[in-house]
Design an enzyme around this catalytic site. Structure first.
Site, PDB file in Angstrom:
ATOM      1  N   LYS A  71     -40.937 -56.548  36.412  1.00  0.00           N
ATOM      2  CA  LYS A  71     -39.530 -56.319  36.085  1.00  0.00           C
ATOM      3  C   LYS A  71     -39.141 -54.928  36.559  1.00  0.00           C
ATOM      4  O   LYS A  71     -39.897 -53.966  36.388  1.00  0.00           O
ATOM      5  CB  LYS A  71     -39.338 -56.456  34.573  1.00  0.00           C
ATOM      6  CG  LYS A  71     -37.902 -56.299  34.103  1.00  0.00           C
ATOM      7  CD  LYS A  71     -37.822 -56.527  32.593  1.00  0.00           C
ATOM      8  CE  LYS A  71     -36.403 -56.388  32.069  1.00  0.00           C
ATOM      9  NZ  LYS A  71     -36.312 -56.657  30.613  1.00  0.00           N
TER      10      LYS A  71
ATOM     11  N   SER B 245     -32.704 -60.072  29.793  1.00  0.00           N
ATOM     12  CA  SER B 245     -32.841 -59.086  30.873  1.00  0.00           C
ATOM     13  C   SER B 245     -34.102 -59.267  31.707  1.00  0.00           C
ATOM     14  O   SER B 245     -34.180 -58.759  32.824  1.00  0.00           O
ATOM     15  CB  SER B 245     -32.785 -57.662  30.306  1.00  0.00           C
ATOM     16  OG  SER B 245     -33.937 -57.363  29.554  1.00  0.00           O
TER      17      SER B 245
ATOM     18  N   SER C 168     -35.471 -60.535  25.240  1.00  0.00           N
ATOM     19  CA  SER C 168     -35.517 -60.548  26.709  1.00  0.00           C
ATOM     20  C   SER C 168     -36.778 -61.174  27.285  1.00  0.00           C
ATOM     21  O   SER C 168     -36.868 -61.335  28.501  1.00  0.00           O
ATOM     22  CB  SER C 168     -35.349 -59.122  27.249  1.00  0.00           C
ATOM     23  OG  SER C 168     -34.012 -58.709  27.089  1.00  0.00           O
TER      24      SER C 168
END
Length: 625
Positions: free
Chosen positions: A242, A314, A338
């Site tokens: 990420k 996210s 998330s």
């Protein structure tokens, strides 16, 4: 009365705004220019003698003194409208002025000095708080260094004939192919880089392909293996991070147009752990802007199972890329949903580990007592392998711990009692029962009724501390979605320190009540229930999210479609018992194949066209009370 009145007026110097005088200002403001007279409340008619007394008082009052009084009254009236925002409108004018004086002379200089020391750089990468959250339930702290998991080695694994089948193999299976030299890491890396380039234009899930670094690491892995050095099940395995996790010489954008050219030459702890395990980084994957939902500076990440939908959460890139076979696994993060939300939406297996399991050095911070890093995979066994590689004490993250987890591959699930909530997927319950698990109805009881508000207070205030400069400089005006962080952080600006601490005390009460009522080894329930997401993150509970089936999409085209809505559930365990949740997930997946299904990214069905813009509304996260 005349004598009393004149004495009062003569003695009004700097004390004109005492509690008594402040309470009378509104009754006599229209009489005296300086607003410092007294009129009994029962007087309905103003007699001429009263007017004379007022005039005499005004003449005898020192003009400088009256001006000072008027100034202070005005100041109090200007401050008072802000007090309801702090739920502090019980203060009288005298106290309001005391607050203003103390804030200007004492608070503000300290605030500015502290901000200059630690808040000039955004992201919370440095100067961490010494206040540490430890979710440990045991009265005795865990001792000793954790031992590694004794993972199984699949036998009889043969290389498939086509790259599509290779892309959807498990991490353990790919590891066997590399270990037995049926495929090189360099060749495997090329397969996944090709898939990243192929599907990213549709899914908008990749920020940066790290191709040069990937081939460099893959060649190094192959060279080690040729020398007889095997680093373990992640040796030569490609993966994605990420894009809030820093990697030297590559952009770490945090998903935000404000930071889209940012390069942080920091080796994130989790990156170093994976590198030492021989894994190969092939891409920085989408984070929603500043780790909020799935909107980022390059677009909005879509769900591979239904590309009319967005991925939510996210950790959008890690979930979508893992689901689409663009990476064998990825590392995401969770502060409030998330990991759980995008895993559920995209139909993958993921682990939100116990808070403190994985070090966060080099990772953008939202909340130091809530942020967690965890793996997205297609198999629960792979999640266990990844957790084993990245867990442990990070010397630069004081919240991280070397937790002595049990071995998920060695858990005897027939000795476990597992609760199931009203919203549990009963197929999971029945499968586990068939494997010898004792399943019982369960309700997780607690009396704290402000769980969602506690989460928002904690997350938003902490986030604002890490992005104070961003807001003060007005860069929040450039944010991708104004109803997200900009709105929440403006609201957080007026949460007082007292009320933040009250929220933490309420959080402590919640933790104690959950601990007292968690009387099973694990429980099964909806993974995306917002109350449960908030509760689990505040308490620090681990949860494994697993796909449990599929259903038809709403408003399906009349000609048919292969797009599907994923069905999923969560397996929750007490803090430090991630191995229990993982063991139960592995047991379920050993009897089912939902996790092996492949999304129809480029095989939607006859005449199935995706409308642009999407017809499927995805509501933004909102404050739930």
């Amino acid at each position: 009365m005349a004598t009393w009145f004149l004495d009062k007026c003569r003695n009004m110097s700097s004390r004109c705004s005492t509690r008594f005088m402040a309470s009378l200002v509104s009754q006599l403001f229209f009489f005296l220019a300086v607003s410092c007279a007294y009129l009994p409340s029962e007087s309905a008619v103003l007699l001429p003698s009263h007017r004379l007394l007022a005039s005499s008082a005004h003449k005898e009052m020192d003009s400088e003194n009256g001006s000072q009084c008027s100034k202070r009254i005005t100041e109090a009236s200007q401050i008072r409208p802000a007090l309801p925002l702090l739920d502090a409108d019980f203060l009288n004018d005298t106290k309001v002025l005391e607050i203003a004086k103390g804030a200007k002379e004492f608070n503000v200089p300290i605030i500015r000095a502290n901000r200059k020391l630690v808040a000039s750089v955004n992201g919370g990468l440095h100067n961490h708080s010494p206040l540490i959250f430890n979710p440990e339930w045991s009265t005795e702290q865990s001792q000793g260094k954790a031992s590694r998991f004794n993972h199984p080695s699949p036998s009889g694994i043969q290389r498939p004939n086509n790259e599509e089948d290779i892309a959807f193999m498990s991490v353990l299976e790919l590891g066997e192919l590399i270990k037995n030299k049926q495929i090189t890491s360099e060749e495997l890396t090329g397969i996944f880089l090709k898939r990243l380039r192929r599907y990213n234009p549709v899914l908008e899930s990749v920020v940066t392909n790290t191709e040069d670094l990937a081939y460099q690491q893959a060649k190094a892995a192959d060279k080690l293996l040729s020398q007889g050095v095997y680093l373990g099940p992640l040796h030569g395995i490609p993966y994605g991070l990420k894009d809030i996790i820093s990697v030297p010489h590559y952009k770490t954008t945090w998903g935000s147009k404000t930071f889209k050219n940012q390069v942080l030459n920091i080796d994130a702890w989790v990156y170093k752990r994976l590198k030492s395990a021989g894994a190969v980084l092939v891409a920085k994957l989408v984070s929603g802007s500043l780790a909020y939902d799935d909107i980022w500076f390059g677009g909005r990440t879509r769900n591979p199972w239904n590309i009319e939908e967005f991925s939510t959460g996210s950790s959008a890139g890690p979930a979508a890329c893992t689901s689409a076979g663009m990476v064998p696994f990825a590392i995401g993060s969770e502060t409030a949903g998330s990991i759980t939300y995008p895993a559920a939406r995209c139909g993958v297996t993921a682990l939100r580990p116990t808070f403190g399991s994985v070090g966060r050095t080099g990772v953008m911070s939202i909340s130091e007592s809530l942020d967690k890093l965890g793996p997205f995979c297609r198999y629960a066994a792979d999640c266990a392998i990844i957790l084993d590689a990245i867990r442990g004490k990070d010397p630069d993250d004081s919240s991280s711990r070397d937790i002595p987890f049990g071995d998920p591959f060695s858990v005897d699930i027939t000795k476990l009692t597992v609760g199931y909530l009203d919203d549990a997927d009963m197929e999971v319950v029945h499968v586990l029962e068939s494997k010898g698990v004792k399943a019982v109805p369960f309700k997780l009881k607690y009396t704290v009724d402000s769980v969602q508000g506690i989460l928002n207070f904690t997350m938003d205030v902490d986030m604002l501390a890490h992005f104070d400069e961003w807001q003060r400089s007005g860069r929040d005006d450039d944010y991708e979605a104004q109803d997200q962080w900009p709105l929440e952080l403006r609201r957080a600006r007026v949460v007082s320190a007292v009320d933040y601490m009250q929220a933490q005390r309420a959080r402590g009460k919640l933790i104690q009540e959950v601990k007292e009522n968690f009387n099973v080894d694990a429980f099964i329930g909806n993974a995306t229930d917002w109350e449960r997401v908030c509760m689990g993150n505040l308490v620090g509970l681990p949860v494994t999210v697993i796909p449990t089936g599929f259903k038809n999409i709403s408003n399906s085209p009349p000609t048919g479609t292969r797009r599907r809505t994923t069905v999923n559930t969560g397996i929750y365990a007490p803090p430090n018992h991630d191995h229990i949740a993982l063991a139960l997930a592995m047991a379920y997946q050993s009897a089912t194949d939902h996790h092996k299904k492949r999304p129809p990214i480029d095989d939607l069905g006859p005449n199935d066209k995706i409308p642009n813009p999407s017809a499927v509304p995805i509501p933004p996260r909102s404050l739930h009370l």
